[in-house]
Design an enzyme around this catalytic site. Structure first.
Site, mmCIF file in Angstrom:
data_model
loop_
_atom_site.group_PDB
_atom_site.id
_atom_site.type_symbol
_atom_site.label_atom_id
_atom_site.label_comp_id
_atom_site.label_asym_id
_atom_site.label_seq_id
_atom_site.Cartn_x
_atom_site.Cartn_y
_atom_site.Cartn_z
ATOM 1 N N TYR A 97 55.205 34.097 28.476
ATOM 2 C CA TYR A 97 53.955 33.348 28.560
ATOM 3 C C TYR A 97 53.085 33.671 27.348
ATOM 4 C CZ TYR A 97 50.132 30.852 30.936
ATOM 5 O OH TYR A 97 49.152 29.963 31.281
ATOM 6 N N ASN A 122 43.033 37.224 31.581
ATOM 7 C CA ASN A 122 42.626 35.991 32.271
ATOM 8 C C ASN A 122 42.208 36.282 33.699
ATOM 9 O OD1 ASN A 122 44.314 34.441 34.494
ATOM 10 N ND2 ASN A 122 45.794 35.644 33.297
ATOM 11 N N ARG A 123 41.229 35.499 34.147
ATOM 12 C CA ARG A 123 40.838 35.498 35.563
ATOM 13 C C ARG A 123 40.672 34.034 35.998
ATOM 14 N NH1 ARG A 123 36.176 38.092 33.097
ATOM 15 N NH2 ARG A 123 34.445 36.622 32.799
ATOM 16 N N ASN A 183 43.568 38.058 40.554
ATOM 17 C CA ASN A 183 42.342 37.247 40.529
ATOM 18 C C ASN A 183 42.041 36.519 41.825
ATOM 19 O OD1 ASN A 183 41.958 37.934 37.772
ATOM 20 N ND2 ASN A 183 43.563 36.459 37.245
ATOM 21 N N THR A 184 42.802 36.808 42.874
ATOM 22 C CA THR A 184 42.496 36.287 44.210
ATOM 23 C C THR A 184 42.308 37.500 45.094
ATOM 24 O OG1 THR A 184 43.737 34.239 43.889
ATOM 25 C CG2 THR A 184 43.394 34.937 46.165
ATOM 26 N N SER A 241 48.856 38.129 41.795
ATOM 27 C CA SER A 241 47.735 37.821 40.913
ATOM 28 C C SER A 241 46.577 38.754 41.230
ATOM 29 C CB SER A 241 47.268 36.371 41.101
ATOM 30 O OG SER A 241 46.035 36.203 40.429
ATOM 31 N N THR A 274 57.039 41.250 35.687
ATOM 32 C CA THR A 274 55.898 41.340 36.577
ATOM 33 C C THR A 274 54.820 40.307 36.233
ATOM 34 O OG1 THR A 274 54.629 42.807 35.121
ATOM 35 C CG2 THR A 274 56.122 43.869 36.686
ATOM 36 N N ASN A 275 53.790 40.332 37.062
ATOM 37 C CA ASN A 275 52.552 39.600 36.780
ATOM 38 C C ASN A 275 51.699 40.411 35.791
ATOM 39 O OD1 ASN A 275 50.337 37.723 37.167
ATOM 40 N ND2 ASN A 275 51.238 37.256 39.166
ATOM 41 N N THR A 276 50.442 40.048 35.632
ATOM 42 C CA THR A 276 49.514 40.744 34.712
ATOM 43 C C THR A 276 49.048 42.071 35.320
ATOM 44 O OG1 THR A 276 47.667 39.535 35.686
ATOM 45 C CG2 THR A 276 48.671 38.583 33.720
ATOM 46 N N THR A 311 50.174 28.703 39.451
ATOM 47 C CA THR A 311 50.265 28.772 40.907
ATOM 48 C C THR A 311 49.524 27.602 41.562
ATOM 49 O OG1 THR A 311 50.518 31.152 40.958
ATOM 50 C CG2 THR A 311 49.607 30.166 42.928
ATOM 51 N N GLY A 345 42.041 32.285 38.390
ATOM 52 C CA GLY A 345 41.775 32.145 39.828
ATOM 53 C C GLY A 345 42.437 30.929 40.454
ATOM 54 N N PHE A 346 43.657 30.613 40.025
ATOM 55 C CA PHE A 346 44.423 29.497 40.625
ATOM 56 C C PHE A 346 43.633 28.184 40.609
ATOM 57 C CE2 PHE A 346 46.748 32.602 43.774
ATOM 58 C CZ PHE A 346 47.378 33.215 42.709
ATOM 59 N N LYS A 397 57.322 37.330 43.245
ATOM 60 C CA LYS A 397 56.719 37.803 41.982
ATOM 61 C C LYS A 397 55.773 38.962 42.256
ATOM 62 C CE LYS A 397 54.418 36.314 37.787
ATOM 63 N NZ LYS A 397 54.078 35.152 36.968
HETATM 64 C C1 LIG Z 1 46.362 32.195 31.248
HETATM 65 C C2 LIG Z 1 47.381 32.767 32.203
HETATM 66 C C3 LIG Z 1 47.525 32.190 33.459
HETATM 67 C C4 LIG Z 1 48.462 32.703 34.365
HETATM 68 N N1 LIG Z 1 48.585 32.114 35.588
HETATM 69 C C5 LIG Z 1 49.516 32.588 36.461
HETATM 70 C C6 LIG Z 1 49.697 31.961 37.714
HETATM 71 O O1 LIG Z 1 49.037 30.981 38.058
HETATM 72 N N2 LIG Z 1 50.629 32.485 38.564
HETATM 73 C C7 LIG Z 1 51.394 33.556 38.215
HETATM 74 O O2 LIG Z 1 52.244 33.979 39.016
HETATM 75 N N3 LIG Z 1 51.256 34.159 37.021
HETATM 76 C C8 LIG Z 1 50.334 33.694 36.152
HETATM 77 N N4 LIG Z 1 50.191 34.308 34.936
HETATM 78 C C9 LIG Z 1 51.031 35.489 34.616
HETATM 79 C C10 LIG Z 1 52.245 35.120 33.766
HETATM 80 O O3 LIG Z 1 53.046 34.180 34.428
HETATM 81 C C11 LIG Z 1 53.078 36.371 33.435
HETATM 82 O O4 LIG Z 1 53.622 36.917 34.627
HETATM 83 C C12 LIG Z 1 52.259 37.457 32.748
HETATM 84 O O5 LIG Z 1 51.334 36.875 31.850
HETATM 85 C C13 LIG Z 1 53.125 38.469 31.993
HETATM 86 O O6 LIG Z 1 53.911 37.837 31.015
HETATM 87 P P1 LIG Z 1 53.469 37.717 29.462
HETATM 88 O O7 LIG Z 1 53.099 39.097 28.996
HETATM 89 O O8 LIG Z 1 54.665 37.127 28.773
HETATM 90 O O9 LIG Z 1 52.289 36.789 29.424
HETATM 91 C C14 LIG Z 1 49.259 33.819 34.008
HETATM 92 C C15 LIG Z 1 49.115 34.392 32.737
HETATM 93 C C16 LIG Z 1 48.191 33.882 31.838
HETATM 94 C C17 LIG Z 1 48.050 34.520 30.479
#
Ligand SMILES: Cc1cc2nc3c(=O)[nH]c(=O)nc-3n(C[C@H](O)[C@H](O)[C@H](O)COP(=O)(O)O)c2cc1C
Length: 255
Positions: free
Chosen positions: A235, A28-29, A94-95, A92, A162-164, A3, A31-32, A134
């Site tokens: 990812y 992870n945290r 983390n924000t 996210s 989804t996101n995390t 991001t 934080g952009f 997202k």
């Molecule tokens: C180290 C790391 C950094 C990430 N940074 C972002 C981010 O900047 N923006 C975002 O939308 N998702 C971010 N994600 C989330 C991933 O894009 C993804 O949505 C999430 O990890 C679930 O997919 P996965 O299980 O295949 O990792 C990050 C994930 C990880 C592990």
């Protein structure tokens, strides 16, 4: 990519990324952490890659949540000419307060503003760049239905689910489970697939769902499509399995 935020920011202090290797998971945290949207665009101007390039945009950590829309609009303006599609990250963990933007009134205001700016930019550049939202996995069915309504009402082009997750199901015994941040990888699979199922029902095919979350095998990529997604993103799985996972997913989803 991303991001990315309007201004450069360092992200959270290290350590901010933890491998739970026995679970094929990551907390992870970050934080952009990024150099700001201008630097990103400058770099992308020199890239020769011709494939699909999604840019994921967010807000600076110190922008008050009431002014978040301005950060997204600024990033949309700057990234529009260099992106194949633009992902709006309101998920996210983390924000601080970011996920509040998934609330009904906040989302309505944000998507309304982004859609009208997209329309103006499409006119200006003579090129329509899709906008994709997202979302988080930590949502109940009511919240998912509200988001689906907003996506349809504002004619958003697609949704990434989804996101995390803030949950720790499946990794409770890990010494790293207590680390703050978002959990990704294998243990996220069921939770994010359940979101896809609910979304698919609520959207009734009106816009495409891009799956992300716990895809660690071709079989799991296929399960995302069976749950209602039309595309997948990887990812954490790529970190543990490497690029051959992509070939495996292509093979398994060639239905
Ligand atoms: C180290 C790391 C950094 C990430 N940074 C972002 C981010 O900047 N923006 C975002 O939308 N998702 C971010 N994600 C989330 C991933 O894009 C993804 O949505 C999430 O990890 C679930 O997919 P996965 O299980 O295949 O990792 C990050 C994930 C990880 C592990």
């Amino acid at each position: 990519m991303g991001t990315v935020t309007p201004r450069p920011q360092p992200g959270n202090p290290k350590p901010r990324l933890f491998r739970l290797a026995e679970h094929q998971a990551i907390i992870n945290r970050m934080g952009f952490n990024n150099d700001g949207v201008e630097a990103l665009c400058e770099r992308l101007a020199h890239v020769r890659y011709r494939g699909i390039l999604g840019v994921n945009i967010g807000k600076n950590f110190d922008t008050p949540i009431e002014q978040a829309v301005d950060d997204y609009l600024l990033c949309l303006d700057k990234t529009y000419p260099v992106a194949s599609y633009i992902a709006i990250n309101i998920s996210s963990p983390n924000t601080k307060n970011l996920r509040q933007l998934q609330g009904v009134s906040e989302l309505d205001a944000l998507l309304g503003a982004l859609k009208s700016r997209q329309t103006a930019l499409a006119d200006q550049y003579g090129n329509y760049v899709p906008i994709v939202l997202k979302i988080a996995p930590d949502l109940d069915t009511g919240q998912i239905n509200n988001i689906a309504d907003a996506l349809r009402r504002h004619r958003i082009d697609a949704v990434i689910a989804t996101n995390t997750t803030l949950g720790r199901e499946g990794v409770e015994k890990s010494p790293l489970a207590a680390e703050a941040g978002g959990l990704s990888g294998s243990p996220l699979f069921e939770k994010s697939t359940a979101v896809i199922r609910s979304l698919a029902q609520a959207l009734a095919g009106e816009l495409p769902i891009i799956a992300a979350g716990g895809i660690t095998s071709g079989k799991r990529a296929r399960a995302k499509l069976e749950a209602g997604a039309t595309l997948v993103q990887i990812y954490s799985g790529l970190i543990y399995s490497g690029p051959q996972l992509v070939a495996e997913c292509v093979e398994a989803t060639n239905m």
